[in-house]
Each structure stands twice: as C-alpha cells, then as structure tokens.
Design a protein around this motif. Sequence first.
Motif, PDB file in Angstrom:
ATOM      1  N   LEU A  98       0.829  -1.206   0.000  1.00 51.30           N
ATOM      2  CA  LEU A  98       0.000   0.000   0.000  1.00 51.30           C
ATOM      3  C   LEU A  98       0.866   1.260   0.000  1.00 51.30           C
ATOM      4  O   LEU A  98       0.527   2.258  -0.642  1.00 51.30           O
ATOM      5  CB  LEU A  98      -0.913   0.006   1.221  1.00 51.30           C
ATOM      6  N   ARG A  99       1.979   1.209   0.726  1.00 46.32           N
ATOM      7  CA  ARG A  99       2.898   2.361   0.757  1.00 46.32           C
ATOM      8  C   ARG A  99       3.449   2.634  -0.630  1.00 46.32           C
ATOM      9  O   ARG A  99       3.546   3.790  -1.061  1.00 46.32           O
ATOM     10  CB  ARG A  99       4.038   2.065   1.745  1.00 46.32           C
ATOM     11  N   SER A 100       3.799   1.581  -1.343  1.00 47.28           N
ATOM     12  CA  SER A 100       4.304   1.728  -2.711  1.00 47.28           C
ATOM     13  C   SER A 100       3.218   2.274  -3.628  1.00 47.28           C
ATOM     14  O   SER A 100       3.493   3.117  -4.503  1.00 47.28           O
ATOM     15  CB  SER A 100       4.808   0.378  -3.233  1.00 47.28           C
ATOM     16  N   MET A 101       1.981   1.821  -3.432  1.00 49.26           N
ATOM     17  CA  MET A 101       0.867   2.350  -4.222  1.00 49.26           C
ATOM     18  C   MET A 101       0.683   3.838  -3.968  1.00 49.26           C
ATOM     19  O   MET A 101       0.435   4.618  -4.899  1.00 49.26           O
ATOM     20  CB  MET A 101      -0.423   1.597  -3.876  1.00 49.26           C
ATOM     21  N   ALA A 102       0.815   4.232  -2.708  1.00 51.49           N
ATOM     22  CA  ALA A 102       0.637   5.646  -2.353  1.00 51.49           C
ATOM     23  C   ALA A 102       1.673   6.520  -3.045  1.00 51.49           C
ATOM     24  O   ALA A 102       1.360   7.624  -3.506  1.00 51.49           O
ATOM     25  CB  ALA A 102       0.723   5.816  -0.840  1.00 51.49           C
ATOM     26  N   ARG A 103       2.913   6.040  -3.126  1.00 51.55           N
ATOM     27  CA  ARG A 103       3.964   6.815  -3.808  1.00 51.55           C
ATOM     28  C   ARG A 103       3.589   7.065  -5.266  1.00 51.55           C
ATOM     29  O   ARG A 103       3.794   8.165  -5.794  1.00 51.55           O
ATOM     30  CB  ARG A 103       5.303   6.073  -3.740  1.00 51.55           C
ATOM     31  N   ILE A 104       3.065   6.019  -5.913  1.00 53.46           N
ATOM     32  CA  ILE A 104       2.690   6.160  -7.325  1.00 53.46           C
ATOM     33  C   ILE A 104       1.507   7.107  -7.470  1.00 53.46           C
ATOM     34  O   ILE A 104       1.484   7.966  -8.364  1.00 53.46           O
ATOM     35  CB  ILE A 104       2.372   4.779  -7.929  1.00 53.46           C
ATOM     36  N   GLU A 105       0.508   6.968  -6.585  1.00 57.65           N
ATOM     37  CA  GLU A 105      -0.655   7.851  -6.653  1.00 57.65           C
ATOM     38  C   GLU A 105      -0.249   9.308  -6.422  1.00 57.65           C
ATOM     39  O   GLU A 105      -0.813  10.223  -7.032  1.00 57.65           O
ATOM     40  CB  GLU A 105      -1.701   7.424  -5.616  1.00 57.65           C
ATOM     41  N   MET A 106       0.733   9.543  -5.550  1.00 56.57           N
ATOM     42  CA  MET A 106       1.222  10.910  -5.342  1.00 56.57           C
ATOM     43  C   MET A 106       1.863  11.446  -6.625  1.00 56.57           C
ATOM     44  O   MET A 106       1.684  12.610  -6.979  1.00 56.57           O
ATOM     45  CB  MET A 106       2.213  10.945  -4.183  1.00 56.57           C
ATOM     46  N   LYS A 107       2.601  10.580  -7.301  1.00 57.38           N
ATOM     47  CA  LYS A 107       3.219  10.995  -8.562  1.00 57.38           C
ATOM     48  C   LYS A 107       2.158  11.332  -9.598  1.00 57.38           C
ATOM     49  O   LYS A 107       2.339  12.252 -10.415  1.00 57.38           O
ATOM     50  CB  LYS A 107       4.125   9.877  -9.079  1.00 57.38           C
ATOM     51  N   PHE A 108       1.036  10.599  -9.557  1.00 60.71           N
ATOM     52  CA  PHE A 108      -0.075  10.873 -10.464  1.00 60.71           C
ATOM     53  C   PHE A 108      -0.953  12.029  -9.968  1.00 60.71           C
ATOM     54  O   PHE A 108      -1.964  12.363 -10.595  1.00 60.71           O
ATOM     55  CB  PHE A 108      -0.957   9.628 -10.620  1.00 60.71           C
ATOM     56  N   GLN A 109      -0.583  12.607  -8.811  1.00 57.35           N
ATOM     57  CA  GLN A 109      -1.312  13.715  -8.171  1.00 57.35           C
ATOM     58  C   GLN A 109      -2.716  13.315  -7.719  1.00 57.35           C
ATOM     59  O   GLN A 109      -3.601  14.155  -7.605  1.00 57.35           O
ATOM     60  CB  GLN A 109      -1.366  14.937  -9.098  1.00 57.35           C
ATOM     61  N   ASN A 110      -2.888  12.021  -7.459  1.00 59.64           N
ATOM     62  CA  ASN A 110      -4.142  11.538  -6.878  1.00 59.64           C
ATOM     63  C   ASN A 110      -3.993  11.569  -5.358  1.00 59.64           C
ATOM     64  O   ASN A 110      -3.841  10.529  -4.699  1.00 59.64           O
ATOM     65  CB  ASN A 110      -4.448  10.117  -7.366  1.00 59.64           C
ATOM     66  N   TYR A 111      -4.006  12.780  -4.795  1.00 63.81           N
ATOM     67  CA  TYR A 111      -3.595  12.964  -3.404  1.00 63.81           C
ATOM     68  C   TYR A 111      -4.572  12.365  -2.395  1.00 63.81           C
ATOM     69  O   TYR A 111      -4.150  11.811  -1.377  1.00 63.81           O
ATOM     70  CB  TYR A 111      -3.383  14.452  -3.129  1.00 63.81           C
ATOM     71  N   GLU A 112      -5.848  12.451  -2.634  1.00 66.26           N
ATOM     72  CA  GLU A 112      -6.805  11.890  -1.677  1.00 66.26           C
ATOM     73  C   GLU A 112      -6.708  10.369  -1.645  1.00 66.26           C
ATOM     74  O   GLU A 112      -6.777   9.750  -0.576  1.00 66.26           O
ATOM     75  CB  GLU A 112      -8.228  12.336  -2.022  1.00 66.26           C
ATOM     76  N   ARG A 113      -6.554   9.765  -2.814  1.00 61.36           N
ATOM     77  CA  ARG A 113      -6.368   8.314  -2.883  1.00 61.36           C
ATOM     78  C   ARG A 113      -5.089   7.912  -2.153  1.00 61.36           C
ATOM     79  O   ARG A 113      -5.066   6.955  -1.372  1.00 61.36           O
ATOM     80  CB  ARG A 113      -6.310   7.875  -4.351  1.00 61.36           C
ATOM     81  N   ALA A 114      -4.015   8.669  -2.385  1.00 56.56           N
ATOM     82  CA  ALA A 114      -2.742   8.398  -1.715  1.00 56.56           C
ATOM     83  C   ALA A 114      -2.894   8.529  -0.206  1.00 56.56           C
ATOM     84  O   ALA A 114      -2.360   7.713   0.560  1.00 56.56           O
ATOM     85  CB  ALA A 114      -1.664   9.348  -2.222  1.00 56.56           C
ATOM     86  N   HIS A 115      -3.646   9.543   0.226  1.00 52.34           N
ATOM     87  CA  HIS A 115      -3.847   9.760   1.659  1.00 52.34           C
ATOM     88  C   HIS A 115      -4.588   8.580   2.286  1.00 52.34           C
ATOM     89  O   HIS A 115      -4.221   8.098   3.375  1.00 52.34           O
ATOM     90  CB  HIS A 115      -4.624  11.053   1.896  1.00 52.34           C
ATOM     91  N   ASP A 116      -5.613   8.088   1.607  1.00 51.50           N
ATOM     92  CA  ASP A 116      -6.367   6.945   2.132  1.00 51.50           C
ATOM     93  C   ASP A 116      -5.475   5.706   2.266  1.00 51.50           C
ATOM     94  O   ASP A 116      -5.568   4.964   3.244  1.00 51.50           O
ATOM     95  CB  ASP A 116      -7.554   6.634   1.208  1.00 51.50           C
ATOM     96  N   LEU A 117      -4.618   5.498   1.271  1.00 49.06           N
ATOM     97  CA  LEU A 117      -3.702   4.358   1.310  1.00 49.06           C
ATOM     98  C   LEU A 117      -2.725   4.478   2.480  1.00 49.06           C
ATOM     99  O   LEU A 117      -2.437   3.502   3.178  1.00 49.06           O
ATOM    100  CB  LEU A 117      -2.936   4.253  -0.011  1.00 49.06           C
ATOM    101  N   LEU A 118      -2.214   5.686   2.683  1.00 48.85           N
ATOM    102  CA  LEU A 118      -1.258   5.905   3.772  1.00 48.85           C
ATOM    103  C   LEU A 118      -1.908   5.755   5.141  1.00 48.85           C
ATOM    104  O   LEU A 118      -1.284   5.253   6.083  1.00 48.85           O
ATOM    105  CB  LEU A 118      -0.620   7.293   3.633  1.00 48.85           C
ATOM    106  N   GLU A 119      -3.150   6.173   5.255  1.00 55.11           N
ATOM    107  CA  GLU A 119      -3.859   5.995   6.522  1.00 55.11           C
ATOM    108  C   GLU A 119      -4.051   4.508   6.817  1.00 55.11           C
ATOM    109  O   GLU A 119      -3.930   4.068   7.972  1.00 55.11           O
ATOM    110  CB  GLU A 119      -5.213   6.705   6.487  1.00 55.11           C
ATOM    111  N   ARG A 120      -4.339   3.730   5.783  1.00 56.44           N
ATOM    112  CA  ARG A 120      -4.478   2.294   5.965  1.00 56.44           C
ATOM    113  C   ARG A 120      -3.125   1.683   6.356  1.00 56.44           C
ATOM    114  O   ARG A 120      -3.064   0.797   7.220  1.00 56.44           O
ATOM    115  CB  ARG A 120      -5.014   1.642   4.684  1.00 56.44           C
ATOM    116  N   CYS A 121      -2.063   2.171   5.729  1.00 53.70           N
ATOM    117  CA  CYS A 121      -0.714   1.726   6.100  1.00 53.70           C
ATOM    118  C   CYS A 121      -0.459   1.967   7.578  1.00 53.70           C
ATOM    119  O   CYS A 121       0.041   1.091   8.294  1.00 53.70           O
ATOM    120  CB  CYS A 121       0.347   2.502   5.314  1.00 53.70           C
ATOM    121  N   ARG A 122      -0.796   3.163   8.005  1.00 54.75           N
ATOM    122  CA  ARG A 122      -0.567   3.525   9.399  1.00 54.75           C
ATOM    123  C   ARG A 122      -1.320   2.579  10.335  1.00 54.75           C
ATOM    124  O   ARG A 122      -0.785   2.116  11.343  1.00 54.75           O
ATOM    125  CB  ARG A 122      -1.008   4.967   9.628  1.00 54.75           C
ATOM    126  N   GLU A 123      -2.562   2.293   9.992  1.00 54.36           N
ATOM    127  CA  GLU A 123      -3.359   1.370  10.817  1.00 54.36           C
ATOM    128  C   GLU A 123      -2.705  -0.008  10.897  1.00 54.36           C
ATOM    129  O   GLU A 123      -2.622  -0.606  11.970  1.00 54.36           O
ATOM    130  CB  GLU A 123      -4.767   1.228  10.230  1.00 54.36           C
TER     131      GLU A 123
END
Length: 312
Positions: A176-201
């Motif tokens: 999920l962390r790796s997915m978030a990095r890619i989504e950030m590169k694609f500027q899909n910030y809300e999607r990236a944020h959701d992935l990172l929150e799940r990572c944190r959990e």
Amino acid sequence: MSEINKAKYVDIPAQVAQDGDNDWRQGMYPSARMHYSRAAQLYNEKEDYQGEAQVLNRMAEMELSLEEYEQAEKILDNSLEVVKDLTDAESTHIETLILQSKVYTAQYKLEKALSTIKQAEKEFHTSGGILLGDCYDQEAYIHLVMGNEAKALDAYERAAHIFAEEHTGLKEASALRSMARIEMKFQNYERAHDLLERCRELYRENGDLLGEASSLSAIGCLRYIIRDIEKARKALMKAVYLYGKVSHHFAEAEALLYLARVESYNKEEGDFERAKSHYKKSIELYDFLQNETMKNAVVEEYDNFLKREMMK
C-alpha cells in the motif's frame, strides 16, 4: 528445511544451515558459504531434496545481497534442477523463481526478470497464498524499474489484495505504501492519503512504530503539498515523536526538517518561532550523526529562511 528436535534428535543439516545463517549475519561470508554448501550436501545424502533446494536458495540470497549475481544465478539454476521432478515442492520452486527474478532485475535484465516472475505467477495461481502476493510485489517492482507506473500500480494492488486475504499486515502495508507513492506521482492525493492511513493502521496493529512513523511522515508531506498546513503539522509532529521513541535519529531529523517547512509556510497558518526550533533541532541531530552533507543543507535552508523573514 526440517526443524531441530530438541528432545530426541538433532537434524544435522538444519543445524549446519543455521550456522550458515549465523555466519551471514556476522559478515563471515566465506564461512557461511562453506556451511550452506555442507548443509546442501547433507540434505542430498538424506534424499531430502526440498531441504537441499531451500539451503541453496538461502545461499543465493546471500550472494544477491553481496551483488555476486553470476554466482547467485548458478546456485538458483542448481536449486531448480534439484526440485524439478518433485511433486510436493511447489512452494520451494516458486521461491526460487522469485529469487531468480530478483537477480535478473538487479542486473537490469528486465525482460528476463518479468518473464520469470510471470512464469511463477502462472504456476502458482491455482494455489494462491502469500507467495503469489510476493510474485505480484516483485512484478510491480520490475514495472517501476522499467518506468511503467500504471502497470506497477496494478500489480501492487493485486499483491495488497493477496496479503490482506492472508492477514499478512506488514506485507500489505508495504504494498500500500508503494501504491501511495505512485498515486502521489499521479497527483491523486486523496487516494494516496487513504492508502497511507491504511498503512498507518496496519503498522500500528502490528506494533511497528517505525512503519507507523514513516506513514505519518508521508501523510505530513502529502498534506503540505496540497497546503493543508494544520493536518500536515499534526501528522509530522506524531512522526517526530515516534522516530524519537525508536531512536531513529536520521528519520527524526528529516521529519523535523519537513515540520520546519510546514511552520515556515506563512505567518497566518504557520509559526515562525517553532520553525526556527525545528530547524535547529534538525541541524543538531545531523551534527550528532556526523552527516555533514545534510547538516550543511539544513543550515543553508535555515539561513535563507531567516533572511526572508528579515526582509519582510
């Protein structure tokens, strides 16, 4: 490999293999090679071919870590030969193919690496399980190296799904962390944020403070990018605290630098006095770590911040 039976009987090949692991951890590589080779021979003599292949794979992992790629290739070819006719060694065979793919990737033989991991996926697809997730994870990494983020994202998503089904929280979090990095590169910030929150959990559920801190730091940086200063501050402050708790001073210094940038964004949403404090603490930590390059970079950034403030 067979386990050591402490009560009645000692599995000599497993003990010798363990000696190899111990040598590897201590950086005694020639001794590790000797023990791994001896263990593989002993397994062969017992006709425990799966145990032999597993020891060979372990030795290949060591050679890969030492960037001895040709040697790792030879060992893995041998491992595949050992188990090719076994009917109950599917997992060992797949593990070998994954390692082969990693060796090819390290050598930038990317098409070969991709075809190898695809072969592993095809052979293992009917069984599923954690190893299939590992296959997808390796496939994703190859796509990243090849510069195809969209395909990497798809493969990471498949890996994360498998790891979630298998309740392998740390592996799921990594995907999920790796997915978030890619989504950030694609500027899909809300999607990236959701992935990172799940990572944190997931990291928190597994008691991984360092992983949780890393997720919080990434959330803070993401929120800073979209100028959500309040949430960026909150996430980074938690990251700094957790990094300090686990004494990861380099990451703590880096998070403090990000936090200083958040506080120095503007006077309306930030706090310039706190920014100064964070810059100074970051500089102190880099100095403590004797990292002159980062220390000088932060000193220069801090000086530029002070000059800008004086000119206003």
